[in-house]
Design a protein around this motif. Structure first.
Motif, mmCIF file in Angstrom:
data_model
loop_
_atom_site.group_PDB
_atom_site.id
_atom_site.type_symbol
_atom_site.label_atom_id
_atom_site.label_comp_id
_atom_site.label_asym_id
_atom_site.label_seq_id
_atom_site.Cartn_x
_atom_site.Cartn_y
_atom_site.Cartn_z
ATOM 1 N N ARG A 27 -60.513 40.034 68.874
ATOM 2 C CA ARG A 27 -61.960 40.032 69.175
ATOM 3 C C ARG A 27 -62.636 41.167 68.413
ATOM 4 O O ARG A 27 -62.031 42.209 68.190
ATOM 5 C CB ARG A 27 -62.182 40.265 70.686
ATOM 6 C CG ARG A 27 -61.623 39.184 71.563
ATOM 7 C CD ARG A 27 -62.558 38.023 71.627
ATOM 8 N NE ARG A 27 -62.052 37.030 72.562
ATOM 9 C CZ ARG A 27 -62.725 35.973 72.941
ATOM 10 N NH1 ARG A 27 -63.932 35.753 72.454
ATOM 11 N NH2 ARG A 27 -62.221 35.119 73.789
ATOM 12 N N LYS A 28 -63.904 40.932 68.116
ATOM 13 C CA LYS A 28 -64.679 41.981 67.443
ATOM 14 C C LYS A 28 -65.035 43.078 68.449
ATOM 15 O O LYS A 28 -65.257 42.774 69.629
ATOM 16 C CB LYS A 28 -65.990 41.392 66.915
ATOM 17 C CG LYS A 28 -65.887 40.763 65.556
ATOM 18 C CD LYS A 28 -67.300 40.400 65.133
ATOM 19 C CE LYS A 28 -67.273 39.428 63.981
ATOM 20 N NZ LYS A 28 -68.591 38.900 63.701
ATOM 21 N N LEU A 88 -60.055 54.466 66.628
ATOM 22 C CA LEU A 88 -59.151 53.308 66.656
ATOM 23 C C LEU A 88 -57.894 53.700 65.885
ATOM 24 O O LEU A 88 -57.972 54.149 64.736
ATOM 25 C CB LEU A 88 -59.829 52.114 65.974
ATOM 26 C CG LEU A 88 -58.974 50.884 65.731
ATOM 27 C CD1 LEU A 88 -58.700 50.152 67.037
ATOM 28 C CD2 LEU A 88 -59.645 49.927 64.749
ATOM 29 N N LYS A 89 -56.754 53.548 66.543
ATOM 30 C CA LYS A 89 -55.514 53.926 65.862
ATOM 31 C C LYS A 89 -54.782 52.639 65.492
ATOM 32 O O LYS A 89 -54.450 51.811 66.348
ATOM 33 C CB LYS A 89 -54.650 54.781 66.795
ATOM 34 C CG LYS A 89 -53.495 55.442 66.091
ATOM 35 C CD LYS A 89 -52.839 56.491 66.983
ATOM 36 C CE LYS A 89 -51.721 57.191 66.239
ATOM 37 N NZ LYS A 89 -50.479 56.458 66.214
ATOM 38 N N ARG A 90 -54.623 52.435 64.178
ATOM 39 C CA ARG A 90 -53.911 51.241 63.719
ATOM 40 C C ARG A 90 -52.759 51.726 62.837
ATOM 41 O O ARG A 90 -52.991 52.345 61.809
ATOM 42 C CB ARG A 90 -54.865 50.340 62.936
ATOM 43 C CG ARG A 90 -54.236 49.069 62.469
ATOM 44 C CD ARG A 90 -55.291 48.112 61.946
ATOM 45 N NE ARG A 90 -56.112 47.539 63.022
ATOM 46 C CZ ARG A 90 -57.237 46.865 62.799
ATOM 47 N NH1 ARG A 90 -57.701 46.712 61.589
ATOM 48 N NH2 ARG A 90 -57.910 46.360 63.805
ATOM 49 N N ASP A 111 -66.528 50.479 62.727
ATOM 50 C CA ASP A 111 -67.448 49.402 62.370
ATOM 51 C C ASP A 111 -67.436 48.391 63.531
ATOM 52 O O ASP A 111 -66.368 47.925 63.931
ATOM 53 C CB ASP A 111 -66.933 48.759 61.068
ATOM 54 C CG ASP A 111 -67.809 47.603 60.640
ATOM 55 O OD1 ASP A 111 -68.811 47.329 61.337
ATOM 56 O OD2 ASP A 111 -67.477 46.968 59.627
ATOM 57 N N PRO A 112 -68.603 48.019 64.085
ATOM 58 C CA PRO A 112 -68.617 47.081 65.220
ATOM 59 C C PRO A 112 -67.998 45.724 64.892
ATOM 60 O O PRO A 112 -67.582 44.993 65.791
ATOM 61 C CB PRO A 112 -70.102 46.923 65.535
ATOM 62 C CG PRO A 112 -70.798 48.009 64.827
ATOM 63 C CD PRO A 112 -69.951 48.472 63.715
ATOM 64 N N ASN A 113 -67.922 45.396 63.594
ATOM 65 C CA ASN A 113 -67.358 44.095 63.226
ATOM 66 C C ASN A 113 -65.837 44.124 63.072
ATOM 67 O O ASN A 113 -65.237 43.110 62.737
ATOM 68 C CB ASN A 113 -67.993 43.592 61.944
ATOM 69 C CG ASN A 113 -69.455 43.248 62.177
ATOM 70 O OD1 ASN A 113 -69.793 42.691 63.231
ATOM 71 N ND2 ASN A 113 -70.311 43.628 61.238
ATOM 72 N N THR A 114 -65.236 45.284 63.315
ATOM 73 C CA THR A 114 -63.769 45.381 63.222
ATOM 74 C C THR A 114 -63.131 44.446 64.240
ATOM 75 O O THR A 114 -63.559 44.399 65.409
ATOM 76 C CB THR A 114 -63.310 46.827 63.526
ATOM 77 O OG1 THR A 114 -64.085 47.708 62.742
ATOM 78 C CG2 THR A 114 -61.841 47.031 63.274
ATOM 79 N N ILE A 115 -62.128 43.688 63.809
ATOM 80 C CA ILE A 115 -61.451 42.788 64.759
ATOM 81 C C ILE A 115 -60.210 43.497 65.302
ATOM 82 O O ILE A 115 -59.375 43.993 64.535
ATOM 83 C CB ILE A 115 -61.075 41.451 64.076
ATOM 84 C CG1 ILE A 115 -62.370 40.714 63.697
ATOM 85 C CG2 ILE A 115 -60.211 40.591 64.998
ATOM 86 C CD1 ILE A 115 -62.161 39.488 62.865
ATOM 87 N N LEU A 116 -60.142 43.554 66.614
ATOM 88 C CA LEU A 116 -58.999 44.244 67.245
ATOM 89 C C LEU A 116 -57.740 43.403 67.082
ATOM 90 O O LEU A 116 -57.769 42.186 67.213
ATOM 91 C CB LEU A 116 -59.285 44.496 68.727
ATOM 92 C CG LEU A 116 -60.414 45.473 69.023
ATOM 93 C CD1 LEU A 116 -60.760 45.447 70.507
ATOM 94 C CD2 LEU A 116 -60.030 46.881 68.603
ATOM 95 N N ASP A 161 -53.049 47.711 68.338
ATOM 96 C CA ASP A 161 -54.104 48.692 68.078
ATOM 97 C C ASP A 161 -54.276 49.561 69.325
ATOM 98 O O ASP A 161 -54.077 49.091 70.446
ATOM 99 C CB ASP A 161 -55.448 47.967 67.853
ATOM 100 C CG ASP A 161 -55.573 47.494 66.417
ATOM 101 O OD1 ASP A 161 -54.651 47.780 65.637
ATOM 102 O OD2 ASP A 161 -56.587 46.836 66.092
ATOM 103 N N VAL A 162 -54.655 50.811 69.088
ATOM 104 C CA VAL A 162 -54.943 51.681 70.233
ATOM 105 C C VAL A 162 -56.408 52.087 70.134
ATOM 106 O O VAL A 162 -56.822 52.636 69.111
ATOM 107 C CB VAL A 162 -54.053 52.947 70.221
ATOM 108 C CG1 VAL A 162 -54.345 53.810 71.450
ATOM 109 C CG2 VAL A 162 -52.572 52.585 70.195
ATOM 110 N N ILE A 163 -57.196 51.756 71.156
ATOM 111 C CA ILE A 163 -58.596 52.192 71.115
ATOM 112 C C ILE A 163 -58.780 53.372 72.054
ATOM 113 O O ILE A 163 -58.245 53.391 73.159
ATOM 114 C CB ILE A 163 -59.614 51.057 71.422
ATOM 115 C CG1 ILE A 163 -59.225 50.286 72.684
ATOM 116 C CG2 ILE A 163 -59.792 50.138 70.258
ATOM 117 C CD1 ILE A 163 -60.290 49.307 73.113
#
Lengths: 373, 110
Positions: free
Chosen positions: A306-307, A324-326, A335-340, A344-346
């Motif tokens: 999801r974005k 965001l840790k990837r 970026d709000p358009n980043t897809i999780l 991933d760790v938010i």
């Protein structure tokens, strides 16, 4: 059958058994004074009941006022006859001695040995033996006083062990400490009685280096797995830290290092005194209202694929995703358009109450977290 | 051993005297039932063997029934007094059963 009985007894740990035996000993000592008291009431009441042909309440009353040296008079029927007076005389002669002796003995046993604090201690030990996933703190000092406040605030269960008898009253009075034991902390029986085999970790706050080493070795012998049992220890320098790490400690804290880092942080952010240690304060739980949490997105999570813009974290829960840790990368400009994605760790920053709601929704995989419209 | 015999005698006596009062309620029977029960409780104090604490508890329950029962009996509330004594009887029956179980367990232990 024999085995079953032994099993039943072994459910009590040695320390608890010691206090139980002390309690039984106290009750055993109450036996004779109580017997004397009831015996004299029995003889007196029976005598007056025979004289008055069955008037129990007056007979009991007359016995009590006679042996307690109140002596309101001859209230029972026929007690003013010669037979009644002879009986009253002998009852008073023997009874007053019996009564005062037994009352003194009972009061002495109950207050000198302090039955109530013994019972309280037994209840506490019983509760300790039921604890699971708790921490064991070794030694009570200024640091421990601060630590227990934070542990209590974070709803973490802990038992404190100290070997100094003088600290017992302080420990009992500390409102943040629910469970404590004042005994030899190197004794295996004491360690077993704090349920060390089911505990999550140990926090060693001792100052003495030799004691620290001895305790560390004892704990690691009892719980060799480093992942299941975490040991936190204080060290004074790098050399000591290495020594403890090689002996199996998980986290070694050098207080002087932490303090100097903070001082440097204050110096380098002189203008913004509040900001300089904000993240430190937040991550260590010192800030009362603001907190920081991390959520790990797994495969089945509602946030997977999801974005960030589709989540309700900002609008509904009034909190902010700050990083965001990837993989090994930590992205701080989101970026709000980043897809999780999976794994991933938010990292979310916000008010404690809002973060709690997010955590609950995340754990329940609730659709509350998504803006479905 | 002597201690155990004495405390067992008093526990069984408390059951029998309690029954005696229910069967034949009068001033002397309730008086004896109460004091025998009190003595039985005192003799059981401080014992730490297997079921001793449970026996002490049941015996104490019987005392708590019989104490108001005797006062109510002499104040004229006979029916209420007997009802309380029946409660004490149940507790005493449990007490005696526990004594039997304890004896059997001790026999196995030996």
């Amino acid at each position: 059958m024999k085995k079953k009985l032994k099993l039943k007894l072994s459910k009590y740990n040695t320390l608890l058994l010691k206090y139980y035996l002390e309690l039984f000993e106290l009750l055993e000592q109450l036996k004779i004074p109580l017997f004397l008291l009831v015996f004299i009431l029995f003889i007196g009441t029976l005598g007056y009941m025979i004289l008055s042909k069955g008037d129990f309440i007056d007979s009991f009353y007359m016995t009590v006022i006679t042996v307690a040296t109140i002596g309101f008079g001859e209230l029972v029927e026929n007690s003013d006859t010669p037979v009644g007076r002879v009986f009253t005389s002998f009852l008073a002669l023997g009874g007053i001695g019996f009564y005062t002796t037994s009352i003194t003995l009972i009061a002495n046993l109950l207050f000198r040995r302090d039955l109530f604090s013994l019972l309280k201690y037994i209840v506490m030990l019983e509760n300790i033996s039921k604890l699971k996933d708790h921490f064991v703190i070794f030694s009570y000092n200024e640091l421990a006083e601060e630590l227990v406040k934070v542990l209590k605030k974070n709803d973490l269960k802990f038992v404190l062990i100290d070997d100094n008898k003088e600290n017992e009253i302080k420990l009992a009075k500390n409102p943040y400490i629910d469970y404590f034991i004042v005994d030899d902390m190197f004794d295996r029986e004491v360690l077993n009685s704090v349920n060390i085999n089911y505990s999550k970790g140990a926090i060693i706050l001792l100052n003495d280096k030799i004691k620290k080493l001895a305790l560390l070795v004892t704990l690691r012998l009892l719980r060799p797995n480093k992942d299941e049992f975490i040991i936190y220890i204080l060290a004074s320098d790098k050399e000591e830290e290495e020594k403890y790490k090689s002996l199996g400690t998980n986290f070694c804290i050098i207080p002087s290092k932490i303090i100097s880092t903070r001082i440097i942080s204050y110096i380098s952010h002189q203008v913004y005194g509040f900001v300089s240690d904000l993240l430190d304060r937040v991550s260590y739980g010192e800030e009362k209202e603001i907190d920081i949490i991390e959520l790990v997105i797994n495969k089945d999570s509602i946030l997977n694929n999801r974005k960030i813009a589709d989540t309700t974290i900002r609008k509904k829960f009034k909190s902010t995703i700050i990083a965001l840790k990837r993989g090994d990368n930590l992205e701080v400009s989101i970026d709000p358009n980043t897809i999780l994605q999976e794994n991933d760790v938010i990292i979310i920053f916000g008010k404690y109450s809002n973060l709690k709601k997010i955590m609950e929704a995340f754990l329940n995989n609730s659709t509350e977290l998504l803006n479905l419209s | 051993m002597t201690k155990k015999i004495i405390s067992d005698i008093f526990i069984i006596l408390s059951l029998t005297t309690n029954f005696m009062f229910i069967f034949y309620p009068n001033a002397i029977t309730i008086f004896i039932a109460l004091f025998v029960n009190l003595f039985a409780t005192i003799f059981k104090l401080g014992e730490s063997k297997f079921l001793a604490t449970k026996i002490l508890a049941t015996s104490f329950v019987a005392d708590l029934h019989l104490l108001p029962s005797i006062f109510l009996f002499f104040l004229g509330y006979r029916e209420f007094s007997i009802a309380l004594a029946i409660g004490a009887l149940v507790s005493n029956i449990i007490s005696v059963l526990l004594v039997i179980i304890e004896s059997v367990l001790l026999l196995f232990e030996e």
